[in-house]
Design a protein around this motif. Structure first.
Motif, PDB file in Angstrom:
ATOM      1  N   LEU A 170      19.260 -21.097 -39.747  1.00 33.55           N
ATOM      2  CA  LEU A 170      19.908 -21.070 -41.052  1.00 33.55           C
ATOM      3  C   LEU A 170      20.981 -20.000 -41.124  1.00 33.55           C
ATOM      4  CD1 LEU A 170      17.097 -21.668 -43.663  1.00 33.55           C
ATOM      5  CD2 LEU A 170      19.122 -23.007 -43.315  1.00 33.55           C
ATOM      6  N   VAL A 171      20.729 -18.809 -40.550  1.00 32.55           N
ATOM      7  CA  VAL A 171      21.697 -17.724 -40.728  1.00 32.55           C
ATOM      8  C   VAL A 171      22.710 -17.653 -39.597  1.00 32.55           C
ATOM      9  CG1 VAL A 171      20.150 -16.305 -42.085  1.00 32.55           C
ATOM     10  CG2 VAL A 171      20.196 -16.030 -39.630  1.00 32.55           C
TER      11      VAL A 171
ATOM     12  N   ASP B 249      -7.759 -17.503 -50.246  1.00 34.19           N
ATOM     13  CA  ASP B 249      -7.044 -18.069 -49.109  1.00 34.19           C
ATOM     14  C   ASP B 249      -5.745 -18.743 -49.547  1.00 34.19           C
ATOM     15  OD1 ASP B 249      -6.797 -18.481 -46.469  1.00 34.19           O
ATOM     16  OD2 ASP B 249      -8.588 -19.701 -46.246  1.00 34.19           O
TER      17      ASP B 249
ATOM     18  N   ALA C 105       8.491 -16.251 -47.008  1.00 33.12           N
ATOM     19  CA  ALA C 105       9.308 -17.047 -46.091  1.00 33.12           C
ATOM     20  C   ALA C 105      10.296 -17.932 -46.837  1.00 33.12           C
ATOM     21  CB  ALA C 105       8.410 -17.894 -45.207  1.00 33.12           C
TER      22      ALA C 105
ATOM     23  N   SER D  29      23.557 -18.213 -48.237  1.00 30.91           N
ATOM     24  CA  SER D  29      24.648 -17.493 -47.586  1.00 30.91           C
ATOM     25  C   SER D  29      25.630 -18.441 -46.911  1.00 30.91           C
ATOM     26  CB  SER D  29      24.086 -16.507 -46.554  1.00 30.91           C
ATOM     27  OG  SER D  29      23.639 -17.204 -45.430  1.00 30.91           O
ATOM     28  N   ARG D  30      25.237 -19.710 -46.737  1.00 35.50           N
ATOM     29  CA  ARG D  30      26.160 -20.678 -46.137  1.00 35.50           C
ATOM     30  C   ARG D  30      26.990 -21.410 -47.182  1.00 35.50           C
ATOM     31  NH1 ARG D  30      24.473 -21.642 -40.911  1.00 35.50           N
ATOM     32  NH2 ARG D  30      26.563 -22.470 -40.649  1.00 35.50           N
ATOM     33  N   THR D  31      26.706 -21.183 -48.470  1.00 33.66           N
ATOM     34  CA  THR D  31      27.407 -21.909 -49.528  1.00 33.66           C
ATOM     35  C   THR D  31      27.820 -20.925 -50.617  1.00 33.66           C
ATOM     36  OG1 THR D  31      27.070 -23.503 -51.281  1.00 33.66           O
ATOM     37  CG2 THR D  31      25.112 -22.586 -50.340  1.00 33.66           C
ATOM     38  N   VAL D  32      28.193 -21.433 -51.802  1.00 37.35           N
ATOM     39  CA  VAL D  32      28.667 -20.539 -52.856  1.00 37.35           C
ATOM     40  C   VAL D  32      27.512 -20.163 -53.776  1.00 37.35           C
ATOM     41  CG1 VAL D  32      31.014 -21.374 -52.821  1.00 37.35           C
ATOM     42  CG2 VAL D  32      29.341 -22.527 -54.224  1.00 37.35           C
ATOM     43  N   ARG D  33      27.706 -19.036 -54.461  1.00 34.17           N
ATOM     44  CA  ARG D  33      26.610 -18.490 -55.249  1.00 34.17           C
ATOM     45  C   ARG D  33      26.465 -19.152 -56.608  1.00 34.17           C
ATOM     46  NH1 ARG D  33      25.678 -12.104 -56.672  1.00 34.17           N
ATOM     47  NH2 ARG D  33      24.167 -12.442 -58.309  1.00 34.17           N
TER      48      ARG D  33
ATOM     49  N   PRO E  29     -10.520 -14.524 -45.835  1.00 26.68           N
ATOM     50  CA  PRO E  29      -9.201 -15.087 -46.150  1.00 26.68           C
ATOM     51  C   PRO E  29      -8.200 -14.746 -45.067  1.00 26.68           C
ATOM     52  CG  PRO E  29      -9.716 -13.256 -47.576  1.00 26.68           C
ATOM     53  CD  PRO E  29     -10.960 -13.575 -46.842  1.00 26.68           C
TER      54      PRO E  29
ATOM     55  N   ALA F 230      19.003 -17.418 -47.013  1.00 29.77           N
ATOM     56  CA  ALA F 230      19.787 -17.748 -45.816  1.00 29.77           C
ATOM     57  C   ALA F 230      20.606 -19.011 -46.038  1.00 29.77           C
ATOM     58  CB  ALA F 230      18.849 -17.929 -44.629  1.00 29.77           C
ATOM     59  N   ALA F 231      20.013 -19.995 -46.734  1.00 30.15           N
ATOM     60  CA  ALA F 231      20.767 -21.214 -47.024  1.00 30.15           C
ATOM     61  C   ALA F 231      21.886 -20.935 -48.014  1.00 30.15           C
ATOM     62  CB  ALA F 231      19.831 -22.289 -47.573  1.00 30.15           C
TER      63      ALA F 231
ATOM     64  N   PHE G 103      -3.271 -16.146 -50.551  1.00 30.00           N
ATOM     65  CA  PHE G 103      -2.667 -15.533 -49.361  1.00 30.00           C
ATOM     66  C   PHE G 103      -1.517 -16.395 -48.847  1.00 30.00           C
ATOM     67  CE2 PHE G 103      -4.504 -12.324 -46.341  1.00 30.00           C
ATOM     68  CZ  PHE G 103      -3.317 -12.107 -45.694  1.00 30.00           C
ATOM     69  N   THR G 104      -1.778 -17.707 -48.744  1.00 34.75           N
ATOM     70  CA  THR G 104      -0.732 -18.602 -48.261  1.00 34.75           C
ATOM     71  C   THR G 104       0.449 -18.617 -49.212  1.00 34.75           C
ATOM     72  OG1 THR G 104      -2.538 -19.931 -47.425  1.00 34.75           O
ATOM     73  CG2 THR G 104      -0.357 -20.889 -47.322  1.00 34.75           C
TER      74      THR G 104
ATOM     75  N   ALA H 264       2.414 -15.384 -48.824  1.00 35.02           N
ATOM     76  CA  ALA H 264       3.135 -15.247 -47.549  1.00 35.02           C
ATOM     77  C   ALA H 264       4.259 -16.262 -47.441  1.00 35.02           C
ATOM     78  CB  ALA H 264       2.161 -15.409 -46.385  1.00 35.02           C
ATOM     79  N   VAL H 265       3.969 -17.519 -47.773  1.00 33.03           N
ATOM     80  CA  VAL H 265       4.971 -18.577 -47.602  1.00 33.03           C
ATOM     81  C   VAL H 265       5.893 -18.655 -48.803  1.00 33.03           C
ATOM     82  CG1 VAL H 265       5.306 -21.015 -47.227  1.00 33.03           C
ATOM     83  CG2 VAL H 265       3.437 -19.852 -46.120  1.00 33.03           C
TER      84      VAL H 265
ATOM     85  N   VAL I 225       2.986 -16.592 -40.339  1.00 34.26           N
ATOM     86  CA  VAL I 225       4.078 -16.403 -41.300  1.00 34.26           C
ATOM     87  C   VAL I 225       4.392 -14.923 -41.456  1.00 34.26           C
ATOM     88  CG1 VAL I 225       4.737 -16.659 -43.706  1.00 34.26           C
ATOM     89  CG2 VAL I 225       3.681 -18.541 -42.527  1.00 34.26           C
TER      90      VAL I 225
ATOM     91  N   GLN J  90      -1.247 -18.119 -41.949  1.00 35.66           N
ATOM     92  CA  GLN J  90      -0.774 -16.970 -42.725  1.00 35.66           C
ATOM     93  C   GLN J  90      -0.339 -15.833 -41.808  1.00 35.66           C
ATOM     94  OE1 GLN J  90      -3.467 -18.761 -43.354  1.00 35.66           O
ATOM     95  NE2 GLN J  90      -4.039 -18.727 -45.511  1.00 35.66           N
TER      96      GLN J  90
ATOM     97  N   ALA K  94      13.296 -16.023 -48.144  1.00 39.76           N
ATOM     98  CA  ALA K  94      14.237 -15.694 -47.067  1.00 39.76           C
ATOM     99  C   ALA K  94      15.022 -16.928 -46.641  1.00 39.76           C
ATOM    100  CB  ALA K  94      13.471 -15.114 -45.885  1.00 39.76           C
ATOM    101  N   PHE K  95      14.346 -18.083 -46.571  1.00 37.02           N
ATOM    102  CA  PHE K  95      15.050 -19.313 -46.179  1.00 37.02           C
ATOM    103  C   PHE K  95      16.105 -19.690 -47.213  1.00 37.02           C
ATOM    104  CE2 PHE K  95      11.359 -21.196 -43.555  1.00 37.02           C
ATOM    105  CZ  PHE K  95      11.615 -20.270 -42.583  1.00 37.02           C
TER     106      PHE K  95
END
Lengths: 81, 169
Positions: B156-157, A51, A63, A73-77, B46, A70-71, A54-55, A58-59, B54, B51, A66-67
């Motif tokens: 964010l984007v 379990d 996620a 892309s708003r600033t410099v590399r 599980p 995305a953050a 899995f979290t 996934a997170v 997400v 999950q 990706a966050f």
């Protein structure tokens, strides 16, 4: 649990974490954190807690990466010296 | 800004690559089906509402990456996201309050507990009621997590018009 596999995974996690905090390219750091999360998910599976794995997959590997991109892309590399 | 951002802006207007769009269009239904499976399966194995939510949000993130924020932003307005994450919390709290009310009606004060799913009279059996109530709560959690993560990613984007003019000037 397989001790040799655990040792390899934990060694890789430590190496990836050290590289992720020293690298100057922030996109590489984000990708390394993604790999770190994925390896942590493998360690959780090794510890028979599917379990949590899995979290983490996934997170942490999905996620959060990706966050962070995305953050980024708003600033410099590149990190400044 | 640097050259990467202007390049990303051009591809956002064009609408991305053919291969990426086709793969995303093929993958998104399966990702969403897998997310629903994880939500429903969460009671006995599980997985679970968090999950599954997400993974469901990840399918929207894939859509945004493949088709560009302009096309996707029209399909998921901020008001709809807000309604969805309120709806999930209301489902969770409503099922819990329903348990209190039903437990109070049928079994008296000492048995009335928040989120004790067995008291919801969906079927004749206590255990089946418990399983179905758990699924309802998981669906509520899944809706909330899906909407919140999609909303965070969009905020964010998303580049608003005034902000974009200010950055490039």
């Amino acid at each position: 649990m397989i001790p040799s596999l655990d040792l390899v995974l934990l060694f890789l996690i430590v190496v990836i974490a050290l590289v992720a905090i020293t690298v100057r390219d922030l996109l590489s750091a984000i990708m390394l954190l993604c790999a770190y999360s994925f390896l942590m998910a493998m360690v959780w599976v090794e510890m028979h807690s599917v379990d949590v794995a899995f979290t983490e997959a996934a997170v942490g590997a999905g996620a959060t990466t990706a966050f962070l991109i995305a953050a980024l892309s708003r600033t410099v590399r590149w990190e400044k010296k | 800004m640097n050259s990467e951002n202007s390049e990303a802006g051009e591809s956002r207007e064009r609408g991305g690559d053919v291969i990426v769009e086709t793969v995303a269009r093929l993958m998104v239904p399966f990702i969403q089906l897998f997310a629903l499976y994880v939500i429903i399966h969460g009671a006995g194995g599980p997985g679970g509402g968090f999950q599954g939510g997400v993974i469901f949000a990840a399918s929207f993130v894939l859509l945004v990456i493949a088709f560009g924020i302009v096309n996707a932003g029209d399909r998921f307005p901020e008001a709809v996201n807000t309604a969805f994450f309120s709806l999930g919390v209301y489902i969770y709290a409503g099922v819990g309050l329903l348990c209190i009310i039903m437990g109070f009606l049928y079994f008296g004060v000492p048995d009335a507990q928040y989120l004790n799913y067995g008291f919801i009279p969906l079927t004749a059996h206590f255990e089946e009621n418990r399983a179905l109530g758990m699924d309802l709560v998981e669906i509520g959690i899944g809706i909330t997590v899906m909407a919140v993560i999609t909303s965070i990613f969009f905020n964010l984007v998303w580049k608003r018009e005034s902000e974009e003019g200010g950055e490039e000037g």
